[in-house]
Structures are given as structure tokens and as C-alpha cells.
Design a protein around this motif. Structure first.
Motif, PDB file in Angstrom:
ATOM      1  N   UNK A 177      62.427  -6.690 -10.137  1.00 54.29           N
ATOM      2  CA  UNK A 177      62.456  -6.247  -8.757  1.00 54.29           C
ATOM      3  C   UNK A 177      63.665  -6.531  -7.985  1.00 54.29           C
ATOM      4  N   UNK A 178      64.384  -5.794  -7.755  1.00 53.20           N
ATOM      5  CA  UNK A 178      65.713  -5.696  -6.803  1.00 53.20           C
ATOM      6  C   UNK A 178      65.322  -6.373  -5.461  1.00 53.20           C
ATOM      7  N   UNK A 179      66.161  -7.225  -4.962  1.00 54.80           N
ATOM      8  CA  UNK A 179      66.197  -7.907  -3.540  1.00 54.80           C
ATOM      9  C   UNK A 179      67.359  -7.832  -2.831  1.00 54.80           C
TER      10      UNK A 179
ATOM     11  N   UNK B 173      62.658  -6.459  -0.832  1.00 56.60           N
ATOM     12  CA  UNK B 173      62.452  -6.006  -2.297  1.00 56.60           C
ATOM     13  C   UNK B 173      62.566  -4.568  -2.201  1.00 56.60           C
ATOM     14  N   UNK B 174      63.068  -3.680  -3.423  1.00 58.66           N
ATOM     15  CA  UNK B 174      63.477  -2.504  -3.636  1.00 58.66           C
ATOM     16  C   UNK B 174      62.519  -2.200  -4.810  1.00 58.66           C
ATOM     17  N   UNK B 175      61.771  -1.027  -4.596  1.00 58.77           N
ATOM     18  CA  UNK B 175      60.989  -0.496  -5.812  1.00 58.77           C
ATOM     19  C   UNK B 175      61.134   0.682  -6.114  1.00 58.77           C
ATOM     20  N   UNK B 176      61.737   1.140  -7.099  1.00 61.60           N
ATOM     21  CA  UNK B 176      62.192   2.633  -7.491  1.00 61.60           C
ATOM     22  C   UNK B 176      63.120   3.268  -6.619  1.00 61.60           C
ATOM     23  N   UNK B 177      64.042   2.545  -5.835  1.00 62.97           N
ATOM     24  CA  UNK B 177      64.939   3.288  -5.119  1.00 62.97           C
ATOM     25  C   UNK B 177      64.303   3.106  -3.524  1.00 62.97           C
TER      26      UNK B 177
END
Length: 737
Positions: free
Chosen positions: A78-80, A90-94
Motif C-alpha cells: 500500500x502506498x502512503x 493510503x493510495x490503492x490502484x492510483x
């Protein structure tokens, strides 16, 4: 078009090459039968077509995270994004912020003022009381309604435990945590009291964070990135620019937080339960670090810029019943109330007036969900509603005389504001060939209404006095799962998602991008919609190799993107004494996002494992002028690679977290990616080398020690406004009584 085809081809090849290999040796290792609530009711994950990542109690307990955002980031999946130390988006699938759905214990956290930029609301959940986190990748609007475009992050706190003997049973956990780079001190205690039919769980956590120290080992091509050379301090009643003694200490990033939880559980019968769940989280002032580093005319712009105490109160009641004798086998009925208080406080350099903008949101919600299982079919139906009421106020206060004055423009309309979501859904699971071929399908009908009123339009001379919206939206999903054997799973799915414009999208007036843009209302917004295609697979080889891969392609329609706009016929207006470019959220014609995630786990020896996770996302939208522009919120390639070792009372992990380059040409020039905080070529790639150990001193006492960013690398995560932590020693002690 070539880029789209290349993206689809790379996704397909990545998945198919992993699956095409043959396993020639029999193995007893099966596809993990993890229980998830992706469809609200508990279900085996292998029967769910949507990709679901589960952080179980063991993962959460062994994680040396500072908060829930850090917990997600350390998974490597998960990108944060962070604009300040007291944040984590949080970033999910752009998709980020209001385009993903945050939930806690079955309750929607998203409300009418969740913005499309960056949010820090995820950190209002105490990571020390979490039992499980479910991350749903891809649209989940059929079950969860608006906002679930990129996915859902569902935080689930621990449940009160009944006594197995019927007599009073008392159990407690006490822990303390220290981290050097964050100057963090955290203390936690929870107490569970259980009887035969009653149980209570009480939890208290307190955290104090100092000014974050960034890494000293800098990229030689960008030696100045993130240095905090000076700051503003009020000395003898005068704002003064002070040289920072240590440019690596990010001055004025500190904050504190308190989290409380109280649950009461009653089980009158084995198949019925009632639960009251009360949560409260509050913080001190949280400095908006990125704004405190903004400059104007060559000098620091803001003497003060912070979020006031962020308060979240939730009271939730839930009734569950199973093994019912009527038409439906299971039932869940719930009602909840939330109150969220947020404020933004700012004061310009050498100004004596401080500006306060305060938001107070009340949210009422109801839901009823029913399930019927018969033969090879499972049918779930449900109805839900969320009702938001917002009060937005603003004033100025002289820091010398303490005199208050009004007439300051509010962030949202200063009149009455309400937004209501209601929906009904049906979800079906069909075991076409039991144990081999499973079909998921579902449909939702949603109705959203919004009313906002501007009471005083004298400040900005708005051409309208209110914003009103009524929309009906449909969403659907369909998926097929193939289980060729007990070691493999292949699933394909299609799902639509939607997000109805909220008050933040339609009626907000605020300054953005370091004062060079002014965001104004656009009352003509329509719901965003996605059409998503998924392909996922997982397989065990030889009993010690596990491979998982998933690819997706999403068509994004009516996408709300911040872009140039004309306000009263002008593309710039005078705001706060400066001619400022006007931008607004607008429905762009079309967009697409695609990408893949991959995981490889090797366990060649007992107690020893190797693992690697990677995520790649690519997104572009076509503006009204026909020009293709990068989507914002698209992270660079990122992931995690490491090795783990378990022997008796000792556990150890050595791992690398990394981000690839985000080149300047991949930034959205009008988006939320904080272009002003990057280098002339974009955001450089980075990695951190980390070591974490856990030692079970006794059955009930555990010590954890971690050394993060061992090489003291200096880095900044893409779209963030604060640099990452430098070399960081973390120590945690936990006792279970």
C-alpha cells in the motif's frame, strides 16, 4: 493507444508466465482459507473474486509501526502519502482520499467533506487495538456504495472475549514504544473482562511525537532536498526567522494523540449477539509541515499553519444472528453515530491576525444485511443509509489583543449543509462446480442528495447562493473463480464503481499549491464512474514456493480532476491581496488506469523465508482539449523485499522498502501531487534497509527492537510534503497479563 496496449500486455504476460509453470511434485500446502468480510458476511477468501489482502493479528503485532498509516506502508503493498508527520493517506490502484473507502468495524469513515487531495483520518484509529485489516483492491461500490473506486481499507478492532469457564475472566495487555527519529513515546493498555454471556473491552493509548529527523545520507545530485534551514519563531512579540541548528530536524512537525475504545458485548444465545462500540480519538495541534516550508518573495510565508485538534467520536450498535429458522440464515442490523471536528489555523509571517476555519460534521447511519445459503447458492441483500450534517465557521483573532472578528470566508458554505447516501444491494455466490468453479455477481442502486447554502456571498461575490444535487447511480460486479486444485486459484472479474460529488468537491473555496491557485466551486459536477477488469492468480509450487500476481485495467469516466477554470468569466481573481489563478474540479471526458501487483514467497527451510512484493500503476486522462495528461495520485513503482527467520523464541526480519523515480513528465500539472516540493526532474527513487527482531522473553512478555533506515538515507515519498525518517531505533515492550 500504444501505451494502453503495452500496459495491458505487460499485465497479461506477468500473470500468465507465472501461472504457466507446472508443479511436478505433490504438496499438502493449500490455498489459504482466510476468512474475510469483503462481502460483509464472513466468507472464505478463495470464494471471493476480488483481490483481498489481510493483515492478521500476527502481522499487526510484529509490525513496528507508529500508527495505522505506517502499518499499511510497511506491508510494501500500500502506498502512503504524507503532508505532515501527523498524517498518512493510503493510495490503492492510483486512487486516494475520498476515492477509496475507509471503514472501522463495519462503519463508513468517509463523510461529506472527505477531499480528493490527501487525508490524515486513517491515523485516528489506534493500531495497538487492531485485530485485523482487510484491504480490498478495486471497485467495491456494489457492497459499500459511493467512494470505493480504488478499494476499501477496513480496520477491525479486537472483539471482547467471553469467559470459557463461565466465571469472571480478566485479561490485559500493556505496551510501551519508543522511536528515536520520531522522538516518539507511546503507551497502551487494554483490559478485557469476560463472563458467560457478557464481556467488555477497554483500551487507552497515548502517543507523543517530536520533530522528525530526516536522513543525513543525501543524494549527491539533490543535496538540498528537504533541508529545514530556517523557521519562524515569535521572539519578544515579533516574528523572527531563525536559523535551524540542525537542517535535518524538521522543525515544527511534532504532535500528540489520545485514543480511547470501549466495547460491551452481550451474547444471550449462541447464535445471537449485541455489541456497543464506542471510540474516541483526539490530537493536539498538528502542524501542516509542508505549508510551513512554503516561501513567497524568497522568504518563509507562514508563521503558523496547523490543523487544530482532530476529533473523531463514534458510537455504534450492531446486532448479529446466524442459524436462523426463517427464510434468511444470517442477519446483521446496525446503527451508528459519528461526530468529526476538524479545523485549519493559519497566520502569515509578521501578521498579527490568525485565521481559524472550523468544520463540525455529524453523521448518522443505518444498515440491515441478510443472507440466505441453500445448496450451491448464497444470496445477500442489504439496505443502508448515511446522513451527513455540516456546520462550517470561520473567524480571525488578533494574537496580541485576542480580539475576534468575523467576515472571514469559510472553507465550506456557511449556511446549512447536508448530504445523504441511501442504497440497496444484492450479492450472489454460486458454486457452479463445488470446490472448482465459483461465480460472484451483484447489483446496487444508490441515491444521493446534497444541499449547501451560502449565507454570505459578499466576500467572494459568488454568482450563486447554493449547491444542490440529486443523482441515482447503479453499480455491478461479476467474477469467476477457478480452483483447479488445492494449491491454485485463478479469478477474473469485472466491477463498476462510483463516487458522488460531496460538499468538498462541489462547494469548497480554498487556496492550493502554495498560493498559486484558488480552488472555487463547480456546481455542475456529476458522479465519477469506473469500469474495472481484473485478472488474479495464486499458486503453490513444490510446497515451499508461493506466487501471486494480479493485473487490472480501469476505465475512468466523468473523472473529477482539478484544472483551469473561469470564475465570473475570468481565469484569475484577486484573492488575499494577490492575483491568483482559478482552478476547479471538473468532469474530464475519459481516463484510464492500469497496473499489476506481484508477490513471491520462498520457504526453502523451516523457519527461514524470502519474499518480494512489487506494485506498478500507470494512469492517463484525456482532457476536454483532447490532450493526454498524467493522472495525479499515481505512485511510482514501489515494493518490499526481505528475508525472515524464526527460531524458538526469536524472530527476525531484514527487508528493503523502495520507491522508483517519479519523473517530472509523469506529474499532473494541476493535480494534488505537490509538484512544488519536488526537484527539477521529479522525485528521486529511494530505498531503506531495515532490521526488525522480536524476542519472547517469557510466555507473557515480548520485546521488539528495530533499526529502520540503517544507512540513514535521505528521501521523500512521492507527493509528500515532509521527508522520511532517518536512521531510527525503535523499541517496544509488551506484557500480557
Amino acid at each position: 493507444m500504444k501505451k494502453k496496449l503495452l500496459c495491458i500486455l505487460s499485465v497479461s504476460l506477468y500473470a500468465l508466465t507465472s501461472y504457466a509453470q507446472e508443479d511436478t511434485v505433490a504438496t499438502k500446502q493449500q490455498v489459504a482459507e482466510v476468512i474475510v468480510t469483503a462481502n460483509k458476511f464472513e466468507e472464505k477468501s478463495k470464494y471471493v473474486a476480488q483481490r483481498v489482502e489481510v493483515l492478521d493479528p500476527a502481522v499487526i503485532e510484529n509490525s513496528m509501526s507508529n500508527n495505522t498509516a505506517s502499518l499499511l506502508e510497511q506491508t510494501g503493498k500500500v502506498f502512503v502519502q504524507k503532508s505532515q508527520l501527523g498524517g498518512g493517506s493510503p493510495v490503492l490502484r492510483g486512487f486516494e482520499a475520498s476515492r477509496i473507502l475507509l471503514m472501522v468495524d463495519g462503519v463508513r469513515m468517509n463523510n461529506a467533506i472527505y477531499r480528493t487531495g490527501h487525508l490524515q483520518n486513517a491515523i485516528t484509529i489506534d493500531d495497538d487495538i487492531l485485530e485485523k485489516v482487510e484491504i480490498l483492491y478495486g471497485p467495491a461500490s456494489t457492497i459499500y456504495g459511493s467512494d470505493a473506486l480504488g478499494g476499501v481499507v477496513h480496520f477491525q478492532t479486537r472483539k471482547p472475549q467471553l469467559s470459557s469457564s463461565g466465571k469472571l475472566s480478566v485479561k490485559s495487555n500493556v505496551s510501551t514504544r519508543y522511536s528515536s527519529a520520531f522522538q516518539e513515546y507511546t503507551g497502551h493498555i487494554d483490559v478485557n473482562m469476560g463472563w458467560k454471556k457478557w464481556a467488555t473491552l477497554t483500551s487507552i493509548s497515548y502517543s507523543s511525537f517530536g520533530d522528525l529527523r530526516q536522513g543525513n545520507n543525501r543524494n549527491p545530485f539533490y543535496p538540498e532536498l528537504g533541508k529545514r534551514k530556517e523557521y519562524i519563531e515569535r521572539i519578544n512579540g515579533v516574528d523572527s526567522i531563525v536559523a535551524n541548528k540542525d537542517a535535518n530536524v524538521q522543525k515544527f512537525s511534532s504532535y500528540r494523540q489520545i485514543d480511547l475504545l470501549q466495547k460491551i458485548y452481550w451474547q444471550p444465545k449462541l447464535n445471537q449477539s449485541h455489541q456497543l462500540n464506542i471510540q474516541y480519538s483526539t490530537s493536539g495541534d498538528i502542524p501542516r509541515y509542508d505549508r510551513l516550508t512554503d516561501t513567497r518573495n524568497g522568504q518563509l510565508r507562514w508563521a503558523e499553519w496547523y490543523y487544530g485538534p482532530q476529533e473523531r467520536f463514534m458510537a455504534s450498535y450492531q446486532y448479529k444472528a446466524k442459524a436462523l429458522n426463517g427464510f434468511f440464515d444470517q442477519m446483521m442490523i446496525g446503527a451508528n453515530y459519528q461526530n468529526i471536528k476538524e479545523s485549519r489555523v493559519q497566520r502569515a509571517y509578521k501578521k498579527e491576525e490568525k485565521e481559524y476555519r472550523i468544520e463540525d460534521v455529524d453523521v448518522l447511519a443505518l444498515n440491515a444485511d441478510l443472507r440466505k445459503s441453500k445448496g450451491r447458492h448464497e444470496v445477500s441483500i442489504g439496505i443502508d443509509g448515511q446522513f451527513n450534517f455540516l456546520n462550517s465557521t470561520a473567524y480571525k483573532q488578533n494574537i496580541v489583543s485576542q480580539e475576534k472578528t468575523y467576515g472571514l470566508d469559510t472553507r465550506y458554505p456557511d449556511g446549512s449543509n447536508n448530504m445523504n447516501y441511501t442504497g440497496i444491494y444484492g450479492q450472489h455466490l454460486f458454486k457452479l462446480i463445488p470446490g472448482k468453479l465459483i461465480i460472484n455477481d451483484g447489483l446496487r442502486l444508490n441515491y444521493v442528495s446534497l444541499n449547501s447554502k451560502f449565507s454570505d456571498t459578499a466576500i467572494l461575490h459568488l454568482p450563486f447562493t447554493g449547491a444542490r444535487q440529486r443523482n441515482i447511480t447503479f453499480s455491478a460486479n461479476a467474477g469467476i473463480i477457478y480452483l483447479p486444485d488445492d494449491k491454485s486459484k485463478l479469478s477474473m472479474g469485472f466491477a463498476t464503481g462510483f463516487r458522488s460529488p460531496n460538499i468538498d468537491d462541489m462547494a469548497k473555496v480554498f487556496e492550493s499549491a502554495g498560493g498559486v491557485q484558488l480552488v472555487v466551486p463547480n456546481p455542475d459536477l456529476r458522479p465519477e464512474q469506473t469500469y474495472n477488469f481484473d485478472l488474479s492468480l495464486s499458486r503453490n509450487f513444490l510446497g515451499w514456493i508461493y506466487v501471486e500476481a494480479s493485473g487490472f485495467y480501469s476505465l475512468f469516466r466523468n473523472a473529477m480532476v482539478l484544472d483551469k477554470y473561469k470564475f465570473n468569466g475570468a481565469d484569475s481573481i484577486l484573492y488575499d491581496g494577490k492575483l491568483t489563478a482559478v482552478v476547479a474540479n471538473q468532469n474530464k471526458a475519459k481516463a484510464f488506469i492500469c497496473g499489476f501487483q506481484g508477490s513471491v514467497i520462498l520457504r526453502p527451510l523451516q523457519g527461514f523465508g524470502l519474499y518480494s512484493y512489487i506494485t506498478y500503476t500507470y494512469g492517463r486522462y484525456q482532457g476536454l482539449d483532447g490532450q493526454e495528461v498524467p493522472m495525479d495520485h499515481i505512485p511510482p513503482v514501489f515494493g518490499k523485499t526481505g528475508a525472515s527467520y524464526r527460531y524458538r523464541l526469536l524472530e527476525a526480519d531484514v527487508y528493503i522498502l523502495y520507491n522508483g523515480w517519479k519523473h517530472l513528465g509523469d506529474y499532473n500539472p494541476y493535480g494534488e501531487d505537490n509538484l512544488q516540493y519536488t526537484t527539477e526532474l521529479g522525485m528521486p527513487s529511494w530505498y531503506t534497509f531495515n532490521v526488525s527482531t522480536t524476542w519472547s522473553i517469557t510466555k507473557n512478555i515480548k520485546a521488539q527492537v528495530a533499526l529502520e533506515n540503517l544507512f540513514d538515507q535521505n528521501y521523500r515519498v512521492f507527493a509528500s510534503g515532509i521527508n522520511g525518517a532517518g536512521r531510527n531505533l525503535m523499541i517496544k515492550l509488551k506484557a500480557s497479563l
